[in-house]
Design a protein around this motif. Structure first.
Motif, PDB file in Angstrom:
ATOM      1  N   UNK A 273      43.214 -18.842   2.681  1.00 18.66           N
ATOM      2  CA  UNK A 273      42.486 -17.899   3.450  1.00 18.66           C
ATOM      3  C   UNK A 273      43.633 -16.582   3.832  1.00 18.66           C
ATOM      4  N   UNK A 274      43.479 -16.125   4.964  1.00 23.08           N
ATOM      5  CA  UNK A 274      43.995 -14.728   5.163  1.00 23.08           C
ATOM      6  C   UNK A 274      45.445 -14.652   4.713  1.00 23.08           C
ATOM      7  N   UNK A 275      46.171 -15.675   4.961  1.00 21.97           N
ATOM      8  CA  UNK A 275      47.512 -15.800   4.450  1.00 21.97           C
ATOM      9  C   UNK A 275      47.595 -15.153   3.167  1.00 21.97           C
ATOM     10  N   UNK A 276      46.853 -15.251   2.288  1.00 21.64           N
ATOM     11  CA  UNK A 276      47.072 -15.026   0.706  1.00 21.64           C
ATOM     12  C   UNK A 276      47.024 -13.534   0.829  1.00 21.64           C
ATOM     13  N   UNK A 277      46.513 -12.631   1.806  1.00 20.77           N
ATOM     14  CA  UNK A 277      46.303 -11.223   1.740  1.00 20.77           C
ATOM     15  C   UNK A 277      47.655 -10.559   1.942  1.00 20.77           C
ATOM     16  N   UNK A 278      48.901 -11.460   1.839  1.00 20.57           N
ATOM     17  CA  UNK A 278      50.287 -10.689   2.193  1.00 20.57           C
ATOM     18  C   UNK A 278      50.567  -9.669   1.141  1.00 20.57           C
ATOM     19  N   UNK A 279      49.763  -9.666  -0.266  1.00 17.04           N
ATOM     20  CA  UNK A 279      50.147  -8.763  -1.257  1.00 17.04           C
ATOM     21  C   UNK A 279      49.706  -7.484  -0.919  1.00 17.04           C
ATOM     22  N   UNK A 280      48.754  -7.204   0.204  1.00 15.98           N
ATOM     23  CA  UNK A 280      48.166  -6.144   0.303  1.00 15.98           C
ATOM     24  C   UNK A 280      49.362  -4.916   1.224  1.00 15.98           C
ATOM     25  N   UNK A 281      49.851  -5.669   2.283  1.00 15.82           N
ATOM     26  CA  UNK A 281      51.055  -4.866   2.927  1.00 15.82           C
ATOM     27  C   UNK A 281      52.192  -4.649   2.114  1.00 15.82           C
ATOM     28  N   UNK A 282      52.495  -5.623   1.096  1.00 13.08           N
ATOM     29  CA  UNK A 282      53.562  -5.419   0.314  1.00 13.08           C
ATOM     30  C   UNK A 282      53.470  -4.199  -0.545  1.00 13.08           C
ATOM     31  N   UNK A 283      52.172  -3.999  -1.385  1.00 12.07           N
ATOM     32  CA  UNK A 283      52.131  -2.992  -2.166  1.00 12.07           C
ATOM     33  C   UNK A 283      51.652  -1.675  -1.682  1.00 12.07           C
ATOM     34  N   UNK A 284      51.697  -1.558  -0.142  1.00  8.29           N
ATOM     35  CA  UNK A 284      51.864  -0.319   0.638  1.00  8.29           C
ATOM     36  C   UNK A 284      53.226  -0.103   1.086  1.00  8.29           C
ATOM     37  N   UNK A 285      53.901  -0.982   1.366  1.00 16.67           N
ATOM     38  CA  UNK A 285      55.297  -1.057   2.128  1.00 16.67           C
ATOM     39  C   UNK A 285      56.467  -0.240   0.783  1.00 16.67           C
ATOM     40  N   UNK A 286      55.989  -0.970  -0.474  1.00 13.97           N
ATOM     41  CA  UNK A 286      57.082  -0.669  -1.476  1.00 13.97           C
ATOM     42  C   UNK A 286      56.905   0.771  -1.683  1.00 13.97           C
ATOM     43  N   UNK A 287      55.877   1.823  -1.626  1.00 18.05           N
ATOM     44  CA  UNK A 287      55.714   2.983  -2.302  1.00 18.05           C
ATOM     45  C   UNK A 287      56.705   4.047  -1.485  1.00 18.05           C
ATOM     46  N   UNK A 288      56.934   3.836  -0.166  1.00 15.07           N
ATOM     47  CA  UNK A 288      57.880   4.974   0.489  1.00 15.07           C
ATOM     48  C   UNK A 288      59.300   4.576   0.012  1.00 15.07           C
ATOM     49  N   UNK A 289      59.595   3.361  -0.550  1.00 14.07           N
ATOM     50  CA  UNK A 289      60.979   2.990  -0.987  1.00 14.07           C
ATOM     51  C   UNK A 289      60.807   3.490  -2.352  1.00 14.07           C
ATOM     52  N   UNK A 290      59.771   3.494  -3.209  1.00  9.56           N
ATOM     53  CA  UNK A 290      59.969   4.224  -4.677  1.00  9.56           C
ATOM     54  C   UNK A 290      60.036   5.588  -4.367  1.00  9.56           C
ATOM     55  N   UNK A 291      59.225   6.281  -3.478  1.00  6.17           N
ATOM     56  CA  UNK A 291      59.452   7.628  -3.355  1.00  6.17           C
ATOM     57  C   UNK A 291      60.586   8.371  -3.047  1.00  6.17           C
ATOM     58  N   UNK A 292      61.513   7.460  -2.003  1.00  3.64           N
ATOM     59  CA  UNK A 292      62.849   7.870  -1.738  1.00  3.64           C
ATOM     60  C   UNK A 292      64.120   7.454  -2.498  1.00  3.64           C
ATOM     61  N   UNK A 293      64.110   6.431  -3.042  1.00  7.21           N
ATOM     62  CA  UNK A 293      65.032   5.861  -3.864  1.00  7.21           C
ATOM     63  C   UNK A 293      64.868   5.940  -5.363  1.00  7.21           C
ATOM     64  N   UNK A 294      63.673   5.801  -6.075  1.00  2.00           N
ATOM     65  CA  UNK A 294      63.634   5.734  -7.375  1.00  2.00           C
ATOM     66  C   UNK A 294      64.084   7.096  -7.876  1.00  2.00           C
TER      67      UNK A 294
ATOM     68  N   UNK B  95      42.365 -20.317   7.211  1.00  3.63           N
ATOM     69  CA  UNK B  95      41.507 -19.667   8.043  1.00  3.63           C
ATOM     70  C   UNK B  95      41.226 -18.199   7.554  1.00  3.63           C
ATOM     71  N   UNK B  96      40.195 -17.524   7.831  1.00  2.33           N
ATOM     72  CA  UNK B  96      39.686 -16.415   7.721  1.00  2.33           C
ATOM     73  C   UNK B  96      40.664 -15.277   8.209  1.00  2.33           C
ATOM     74  N   UNK B  97      41.472 -15.618   9.290  1.00  2.10           N
ATOM     75  CA  UNK B  97      41.975 -14.613   9.954  1.00  2.10           C
ATOM     76  C   UNK B  97      43.443 -15.506  10.145  1.00  2.10           C
ATOM     77  N   UNK B  98      44.618 -14.849  10.292  1.00  3.51           N
ATOM     78  CA  UNK B  98      45.946 -15.248  10.526  1.00  3.51           C
ATOM     79  C   UNK B  98      46.079 -16.040  11.734  1.00  3.51           C
ATOM     80  N   UNK B  99      46.699 -17.164  11.803  1.00  3.34           N
ATOM     81  CA  UNK B  99      46.854 -17.814  12.996  1.00  3.34           C
ATOM     82  C   UNK B  99      48.295 -17.454  13.491  1.00  3.34           C
ATOM     83  N   UNK B 100      48.551 -17.659  14.997  1.00  5.42           N
ATOM     84  CA  UNK B 100      49.866 -16.912  15.311  1.00  5.42           C
ATOM     85  C   UNK B 100      51.067 -17.588  14.928  1.00  5.42           C
TER      86      UNK B 100
END
Length: 491
Positions: free
Chosen positions: A79-100, A232-237
């Motif tokens: 379920x929702x836990x599998x969506x972790x790939x969305x935030x990580x592919x957003x978080x990575x680009x500021x790193x790319x912009x500054x460091x690469x 679950x369709x939503x993350x548990x605590x």
């Protein structure tokens, strides 16, 4: 999911597969240099790729068959836990912009081809260089294997089982990578990405309408998770820390891989890299839509032998044969592009940081290119062995294990861009603790990339890669302080 051969779907698949094969061989003449007998030309495309080529190339090897097969498979199961790939592919680009851009400039100014070159140039340590290079090659093996897992799922849906179809595709990939180098996947990436966009847009537009709308899709998924007592369709605590740490760790690791660094080093300039850091998040929208296919699998009532079959089964069940063939071709090509770049990145590491460093320091430019070509084929064979011998439940776990390893190269590669405080023995000690400690924790958890921690209160789960990285940095700092105390730095 039926495995009977559908002539229409198979014909469409073969057409597009032949198309990209021809493009792969034609790529040797695309933007043709004076010679491909130079690792800069064969392995980095002459460091001349502009914004659009870089966008398709990095998108092609960053959003892969892993995206199409494994993410919906994980969402289907947990379920929702599998969506972790969305935030990580957003978080990575500021790193790319500054460091690469900083890393690219250092590589361009000194003629570096690999992360190992950068580390050796910064610290003058063959041991640290070898550790970084070996980690890159080893971590790339399961990532290439993941692409082959994705291709296998598409071939299985077409009714092509056994080793022969995969072997044929594998041989074709090896041949045009050998002849054209990085130009082959760069050219094919244009077709691959366009096909994937068409497939995903058609899927999210049409599949819900056949399943009673998105409300019914989410309701069916929720009912399925409740019935089996997990997901679950939503993350548990209890999942928040695991989700956040997995996203952060994956983001930090993403551009440490040889294939993503190859795309960076092949860029024509720092401005090109920054523009891509702004433009590449468009792929994340695609990723979010793809992940929803996992929920749609529950609404469609699919009977699957493996979670990895959810996407092929949806297209096979809900679309006409010709479009199913098109979708399977997109998935297969989505495996070929990154697999080619990954094998090139690993081959560059072996050639520059092992062969040239230890076997033949006087090797010619043409000799370097030849060693890299041969190594790129051997790396693909190694990836097949990874599929056979690594015990994993999901293709996703296969990539995450490589992510834990490659994350341990971050201090050696990145810290030196901004400070000269660290010394090579300290970074090498940190790498060893992070690499082997992280591997042990994964093994101890039954080959899962998450580890349970209890600090006196309620226990929580954390991505093992971040734990290993924390131990890595802490050890490097302690050893570095000891070294400086024993032998103060010279002015």
């Amino acid at each position: 999911m039926t495995t009977e051969i559908n002539p229409v779907a198979l014909s469409v698949f073969i057409f597009f597969f032949v198309l990209v094969t021809v493009m792969g061989f034609v790529a040797a003449r695309w933007r043709r240099p004076e010679t491909l007998a130079h690792i800069d030309e064969w392995g980095l495309g002459g460091r001349s790729f502009g914004t659009w080529i870089t966008w398709f190339l990095i998108g092609g090897d960053f959003y892969t068959a892993y995206t199409v097969i494994a993410v919906p498979a994980l969402v289907y199961v947990v379920g929702a836990y599998g969506f972790f790939a969305l935030p990580y592919t957003i978080v990575v680009y500021p790193l790319v912009f500054l460091v690469m851009p900083v890393l690219w400039k250092k590589a361009r100014d000194h003629g570096y081809v690999t992360a190992g070159d950068v580390v050796h140039g910064q610290y003058g340590s063959r041991g640290l260089e070898l550790a970084v290079a070996a980690t890159g090659v080893i971590a790339t093996m399961p990532y290439i294997a993941l692409q082959l897992v994705g291709m296998t799922a598409a071939l299985k849906a077409l009714g092509l089982t056994g080793e022969i179809p995969l072997s044929i595709a594998f041989i074709i990939l090896a041949l045009y990578t050998y002849s054209a180098g990085l130009r082959a996947p760069a050219l094919i990436a244009f077709v691959k990405d366009i096909m994937i966009y068409i497939v995903v847009i058609a899927a999210v537009a049409l599949i819900p309408s056949k399943l009673g709308g998105y409300a019914n899709v989410f309701a069916a998924a929720d009912a399925a998770f409740q019935a089996k007592g997990s997901g679950n369709v939503l993350l548990g605590g209890h999942q928040y820390v695991a989700y956040a740490s997995l996203a952060l760790g994956s983001a930090l690791a993403a551009f440490m891989y040889p294939h993503t660094l190859t795309g960076i080093f092949a860029s024509s300039g720092a401005r090109t890299i920054r523009k891509n850091a702004v433009l590449l998040p468009a792929y994340t929208l695609l990723l979010g839509l793809l992940a929803l296919l996992g929920y749609m699998g529950h609404a469609a009532g699919l009977k699957l032998s493996s979670p990895n079959d959810v996407v092929p089964a949806l297209f096979q069940t809900l679309f006409p044969s010709w479009f199913a063939g098109f979708a399977f071709a997109a998935i297969a090509i989505g495996a070929l592009v990154p697999a080619a770049v990954m094998s090139i990145g690993a081959a560059n590491l072996f050639t520059r940081n092992f062969w040239k460093a230890y076997v033949n320091p006087a090797i010619s430019d043409a000799g370097e290119a030849q060693v890299a070509k041969v190594t790129s084929m051997l790396v693909k064979i190694g990836a097949l062995l990874v599929i056979i011998f690594l015990p994993t439940q999901f293709a996703l776990d296969l990539q995450l294990l490589g992510g834990i390893w490659i994350l341990q190269t971050l201090p050696a590669l990145i810290f030196g861009l901004y400070t000269n405080w660290f010394r090579a023995p300290a970074l090498l000690t940190g790498w060893a603790i992070g690499f082997f400690g992280g591997t042990y924790l994964v093994w101890d958890a039954g080959w899962k990339p998450l580890h349970m921690i209890s600090l006196g209160g309620e226990p929580f789960t954390v991505y093992t890669g971040l734990l290993a990285l924390a131990a890595n940095v802490a050890a490097a700092c302690l050893v570095n302080v000891a070294l400086r105390a024993a032998k103060p730095a010279m002015a």
